[in-house]
Write a protein that holds these residues in place. Sequence first.
Motif, mmCIF file in Angstrom:
data_model
loop_
_atom_site.group_PDB
_atom_site.id
_atom_site.type_symbol
_atom_site.label_atom_id
_atom_site.label_comp_id
_atom_site.label_asym_id
_atom_site.label_seq_id
_atom_site.Cartn_x
_atom_site.Cartn_y
_atom_site.Cartn_z
ATOM 1 N N LEU A 33 0.831 -1.206 0.000
ATOM 2 C CA LEU A 33 0.000 0.000 0.000
ATOM 3 C C LEU A 33 0.866 1.256 0.000
ATOM 4 N N TYR A 34 1.976 1.200 0.743
ATOM 5 C CA TYR A 34 2.897 2.343 0.713
ATOM 6 C C TYR A 34 3.540 2.476 -0.662
ATOM 7 N N GLY A 35 4.058 1.354 -1.184
ATOM 8 C CA GLY A 35 4.711 1.407 -2.490
ATOM 9 C C GLY A 35 3.764 1.826 -3.594
ATOM 10 N N TRP A 36 2.508 1.364 -3.517
ATOM 11 C CA TRP A 36 1.495 1.738 -4.504
ATOM 12 C C TRP A 36 1.233 3.239 -4.465
ATOM 13 N N THR A 37 1.048 3.785 -3.272
ATOM 14 C CA THR A 37 0.793 5.225 -3.139
ATOM 15 C C THR A 37 2.016 6.024 -3.555
ATOM 16 N N LEU A 38 3.198 5.499 -3.228
ATOM 17 C CA LEU A 38 4.443 6.155 -3.623
ATOM 18 C C LEU A 38 4.517 6.269 -5.144
ATOM 19 N N PHE A 39 4.230 5.163 -5.835
ATOM 20 C CA PHE A 39 4.305 5.187 -7.293
ATOM 21 C C PHE A 39 3.178 5.996 -7.909
ATOM 22 N N LEU A 40 1.966 5.819 -7.391
ATOM 23 C CA LEU A 40 0.806 6.450 -8.012
ATOM 24 C C LEU A 40 0.848 7.967 -7.892
ATOM 25 N N VAL A 41 1.240 8.483 -6.711
ATOM 26 C CA VAL A 41 1.159 9.930 -6.495
ATOM 27 C C VAL A 41 2.380 10.511 -5.786
ATOM 28 N N ILE A 42 2.769 9.940 -4.632
ATOM 29 C CA ILE A 42 3.737 10.628 -3.772
ATOM 30 C C ILE A 42 5.026 10.949 -4.519
ATOM 31 N N GLN A 43 5.692 9.943 -5.070
ATOM 32 C CA GLN A 43 6.978 10.174 -5.734
ATOM 33 C C GLN A 43 6.783 10.754 -7.119
ATOM 34 N N THR A 44 5.916 10.133 -7.905
ATOM 35 C CA THR A 44 5.738 10.593 -9.291
ATOM 36 C C THR A 44 5.041 11.946 -9.357
ATOM 37 N N GLY A 45 4.060 12.165 -8.466
ATOM 38 C CA GLY A 45 3.393 13.466 -8.442
ATOM 39 C C GLY A 45 4.339 14.574 -8.039
ATOM 40 N N THR A 46 5.228 14.282 -7.093
ATOM 41 C CA THR A 46 6.224 15.273 -6.682
ATOM 42 C C THR A 46 7.201 15.545 -7.815
ATOM 43 N N ILE A 47 7.618 14.489 -8.510
ATOM 44 C CA ILE A 47 8.512 14.670 -9.667
ATOM 45 C C ILE A 47 7.849 15.576 -10.708
#
Length: 577
Positions: A169-183
């Motif tokens: 769930l963390y990795g999914w949110t990281l990929f979906l928004v947290i990391q990619t959205g920040t990028i």
Amino acid sequence: MCACKNACANWTSNKCCERGVSRWRREATTTIYKSLISKLCLEVFPLRFAKFRRLREGTRTATRYKPSMDSTTTTTPAATEQKFVRGLGLLDSTMLVAGSMIGSGIFIVSSIIARQVGAPGWLLVVWIVTGLLTLMAALSYGELAAMMPKAGGQYVYLREAFSPLWGFLYGWTLFLVIQTGTIAAVAVGFARYMGVLVPWVSESNYLIQPIRLGGYALSLSTAQMVGLLLIALLTFMNTLGLKLGKIVQNIFTTAKTGALIALILLGIIVGLRSGAGAANFSDFWSLRGGLQEVGQGLTAATAFGLFVGICVAQTNSLFSADAWNNITFTAGEVVNPRRNVPLSLAFGTILVISLYLLANVAYLAALPFSAIQNAPSDRVASETANVIFPGLGATIMAVAIMVSTFGCNNGLILAGARAYYAMARDGLFFRSVSRLNRNHVPGWGLVVQGIWAGLLVLPRTVKRDATGAVAGYGNLYGNLLDYVISAALIFYILTILGIFMLRRKRPDAERPYKAFGYPLVPLLYIVGASVILAVLFIYQTATTWPGLIIVLSGVPIYFMWRRSADAAARSAEAEPN
């Protein structure tokens, strides 16, 4: 000799034989995991037995479980599969922490916070709270990083402390928004400030006019194009190997740290000479200016409203100080990670938080509080630079922020792909992402991350005026990031809670570094972050609840990945040897 011992060099005892599991003994030479898959219960709940845990700690392929093995070592076949190169020293790791934290937020969000809390003293209190929370979290993470120095970082910690579902769930949110959205946000931020130097680069200068899709739109402006090119460039550079990525990171982190120090020193000196901000310090706590509503009609004009305002303001300051945990994603490439990862977390966060606090002192010294609250486009750093260099401030800050955002995005892109790599090794992401390229980096992980981040640059939100006419366009990734700030806070709380869980579950595990001030410091973080989270869920419902939905959307995706991986494993086991 035990058959399992023959099959796996990492098997240090005959536990399987001692426990009389004859089926394992007979089939160990073909597959150790044939009898381990017990459907979903082993994934939803933590594995309690040492023999299970030993196997789960190791890196696994996307289709088949393998014996325990660090993600930095080669897996079968050794002749064809690449392995990580440990090329990040303590300085490189610290640069990655600091460089990922310093983006464009510190140059903007103080204006928003000033409207939320209404006084110079409370502005600094917000940043002090942010600094304490960030530092407590980083010092606590050090124990987990030293205990499990593997690629994947926070994903691995949640998987081991709770269950693979929580890690996913963390990795999914990281990929979906947290990391990619920040990028995506940092890339477009780079383009916006380039527009100060090159007016042709603008979010309103369209190469492809907005195509309306209900309340949303798709477009390609010159600013979006520059953002896409930046993502593509940094993604490509990082596929060439860790050495180039760390050189870029070190150069740009040094440059932007130096620029921020110069802004602080010159802002304080010029401010003291001009006396422009003298009233900020002589009347430190009095509320002034237009106060921004912080939820349900509350403003900082009342004591409770001020408390809510401080909590809500953390969404800006904490987000500006976020990404310090990215070094844990790259632990598999850090030299002596059990020592250097915890130290880099401490050194990097202390450096950045100190600079952030001093930057706000410089703003207060150089500008009246009303000028901070009403800075055009919230660019309070540019207003400060204009005081220091009249007429040139906007240009100077544009260059400084471009350097800052370039370095920030390099760190985000470099680190993020390692988390997806760890997920893929567990069979919870695209199989190709589980492999390293010839340059010993997760090339497909970088490509997939870059593609999704680029796609997030394109969608726009439609803004309407009171009459319902289209008044402009926003960015979808901005909304998504607003939604997941609270979700990211949930994962931070769970990860710190994981320290307590692992102390109980694995009391004898090697811990080269133990959390500073345990149990008080980790507990204080959990309490403080939980209070902020509760306030956000009560008073910022429009952004917090959608974030929770984004996280929970990963539950069915997890079971889909798990089912696919299990089917592939059964198919592989059925093949004749």
